[in-house]
Motif scaffolding. Structure first.
Motif, PDB file in Angstrom:
ATOM      1  N   ASP A  14      30.409  -0.667  -7.945  1.00  0.00           N
ATOM      2  CA  ASP A  14      30.282  -0.565  -6.489  1.00  0.00           C
ATOM      3  C   ASP A  14      31.652  -0.567  -5.790  1.00  0.00           C
ATOM      4  N   GLY A  28      28.211  -4.139  -9.973  1.00  0.00           N
ATOM      5  CA  GLY A  28      27.047  -4.278  -9.093  1.00  0.00           C
ATOM      6  C   GLY A  28      25.826  -3.674  -9.753  1.00  0.00           C
ATOM      7  N   SER A  30      21.288  -3.215  -9.230  1.00  0.00           N
ATOM      8  CA  SER A  30      20.162  -4.120  -8.985  1.00  0.00           C
ATOM      9  C   SER A  30      19.914  -5.070 -10.150  1.00  0.00           C
ATOM     10  N   PHE A  80      26.729   4.636 -13.407  1.00  0.00           N
ATOM     11  CA  PHE A  80      26.243   4.835 -12.034  1.00  0.00           C
ATOM     12  C   PHE A  80      27.233   4.180 -11.062  1.00  0.00           C
ATOM     13  N   THR A  98      26.576   8.093  -3.811  1.00  0.00           N
ATOM     14  CA  THR A  98      25.747   7.629  -4.934  1.00  0.00           C
ATOM     15  C   THR A  98      25.990   8.629  -6.061  1.00  0.00           C
ATOM     16  N   ASN A 124      15.360  -2.244  -8.068  1.00  0.00           N
ATOM     17  CA  ASN A 124      15.518  -0.908  -7.478  1.00  0.00           C
ATOM     18  C   ASN A 124      16.078   0.115  -8.468  1.00  0.00           C
ATOM     19  N   ILE A 125      15.296   1.193  -8.634  1.00  0.00           N
ATOM     20  CA  ILE A 125      15.622   2.293  -9.556  1.00  0.00           C
ATOM     21  C   ILE A 125      14.577   3.367  -9.245  1.00  0.00           C
ATOM     22  N   MET A 147      13.403   1.150  -2.453  1.00  0.00           N
ATOM     23  CA  MET A 147      14.299   1.386  -1.319  1.00  0.00           C
ATOM     24  C   MET A 147      13.859   2.627  -0.550  1.00  0.00           C
ATOM     25  N   LEU A 149      15.234   5.441  -0.020  1.00  0.00           N
ATOM     26  CA  LEU A 149      15.457   6.722  -0.707  1.00  0.00           C
ATOM     27  C   LEU A 149      14.211   7.165  -1.484  1.00  0.00           C
ATOM     28  N   PRO A 230      26.800  -8.603   2.032  1.00  0.00           N
ATOM     29  CA  PRO A 230      25.353  -8.763   1.777  1.00  0.00           C
ATOM     30  C   PRO A 230      24.822  -7.927   0.601  1.00  0.00           C
ATOM     31  N   THR A 231      25.677  -7.112  -0.035  1.00  0.00           N
ATOM     32  CA  THR A 231      25.203  -6.231  -1.113  1.00  0.00           C
ATOM     33  C   THR A 231      24.520  -7.036  -2.225  1.00  0.00           C
ATOM     34  N   ALA A 233      21.784  -8.821  -1.998  1.00  0.00           N
ATOM     35  CA  ALA A 233      21.036 -10.026  -1.603  1.00  0.00           C
ATOM     36  C   ALA A 233      19.553  -9.894  -2.000  1.00  0.00           C
ATOM     37  N   ASP A 235      18.226  -8.065  -4.414  1.00  0.00           N
ATOM     38  CA  ASP A 235      18.068  -8.122  -5.876  1.00  0.00           C
ATOM     39  C   ASP A 235      18.237  -9.562  -6.373  1.00  0.00           C
TER      40      ASP A 235
END
Ligand code: AMP
Length: 296
Positions: A14, A28, A30, A80, A98, A124-125, A147, A149, A230-231, A233, A235
């Motif tokens: 990240d 980073g 999830s 990723f 992304t 999340n995936i 999410m 997306l 906050p990234t 949070a 997960d």
């Protein structure tokens, strides 16, 4: 055998910009955020993929907190990666990039031992990958996160996952987006018709609301926290809650535990504070939260 948790999701590099500071190329994803609060307490089987650029430091963190890393594939190519920038009010962020990298051709393959995990957290995936994981396992309890997306681009697949989900974690805006309703009560009522017995609507610094067919319970956030980043949070919340459910805690205790872990996550960049915080501090925050739980 001791009860265990399987977590499937992203393992990421990240780059994050906040109003006050920034970090580049930190660990980073999830799964990573969910692994720390759970791997400290129960046996965890993380499921995901990394590229040949994944750092020794990242591998070391996975070795430390996992029961085994044999469900993490390593493929030639890039891990990723994701970049995000926060606005002044913290609750809004822009995704800067992304890059799927090795995720593009990923097919999860899960070992016999991991398939028998008692609880699965589908972090999340892409929902097609969540489904592929579910099809290989026979868990007692399935917890799912997603999410915006995937609501936009893979809603049918997400609905298939929801149909096999016991507890769905979703943030306020996403719950309205998924159901096309204006309020969270109506959105939760709709989601409860889609498969889950419990829907937990995450409201950032305002805590969360736990909906079942019979009741709604409001769980406050921890007060007096200085937010750094906050990234992850959500997960971290999911991983902390899932571990508590593996340990047999009642749902509201488990949600309070997830909330306490999430409060640690936002106090540092990436996983730095989730790693540092000790269990006594988590217990203290959890009891503060439990003391302020109310019916909605
Ligand atoms: P959260 O703040 O809970 O939304 O989680 C942020 C984490 O999710 C970051 O560490 C990202 O690497 C990861 N992430 C961002 N976008 C995606 C995506 N499309 N699929 C999977 N993981 C993602």
């Amino acid at each position: 055998m001791e009860k265990s948790l399987l977590i499937a999701g992203s393992i990421a590099i990240d780059s994050i910009e906040t109003p006050n500071d920034k970090r580049e190329n930190i660990l980073g994803g999830s799964v990573t955020h969910a692994l720390i609060p759970s791997g400290k307490r129960v046996p965890v089987f993380p499921v995901g993929i990394v590229g040949s650029d994944f750092s020794d430091e990242g591998s070391q963190i996975y070795e430390t907190f996992s029961e085994t890393t044999e469900n993490i594939q390593c493929a030639s190519g890039n891990t990723f990666s994701w970049g995000g920038r926060y606005h002044e009010n913290w609750d809004k962020r822009d995704t800067l990039f992304t890059e799927l990298g090795v995720f593009e051709d990923y097919k999860p393959e899960i070992t016999e031992t991991a398939r028998s995990a008692d609880v699965i957290f589908l972090a999340n995936i892409h929902p097609a990958l969540q489904l592929s994981v579910l099809e290989q396992c026979s868990p007692r309890l399935v917890i799912t996160d997603s999410m915006n997306l995937w609501i936009d681009t893979a809603k049918e697949k997400l609905l298939e996952v929801l149909n096999k989900t016991d507890i769905f974690l979703v943030n306020e805006d996403e719950s309205k987006q998924l159901t096309e309703k204006n309020g969270i009560e109506e959105a939760a009522a709709d989601i409860l018709q889609l498969g889950p017995e419990t829907v937990i609507i995450k409201k950032g610094s305002s805590g969360s609301a736990v909906f079942t067919n019979d009741e709604c319970t409001c769980i406050p956030a921890v007060s007096g926290i200085t937010v750094q980043d906050p990234t992850g949070a959500g997960d971290t919340f999911g991983g902390g809650m899932a571990a508590s459910l593996v340990l047999g805690e009642p749902l509201i205790d488990a949600v309070s535990s997830g909330t306490a872990w999430a409060s640690a996550c936002v106090e540092g960049f990436g996983i730095e504070m989730t790693i540092k915080i000790n269990s006594a501090e988590i217990e203290q925050r959890k009891s503060e939260i439990l003391g302020a739980v109310s019916s909605c």
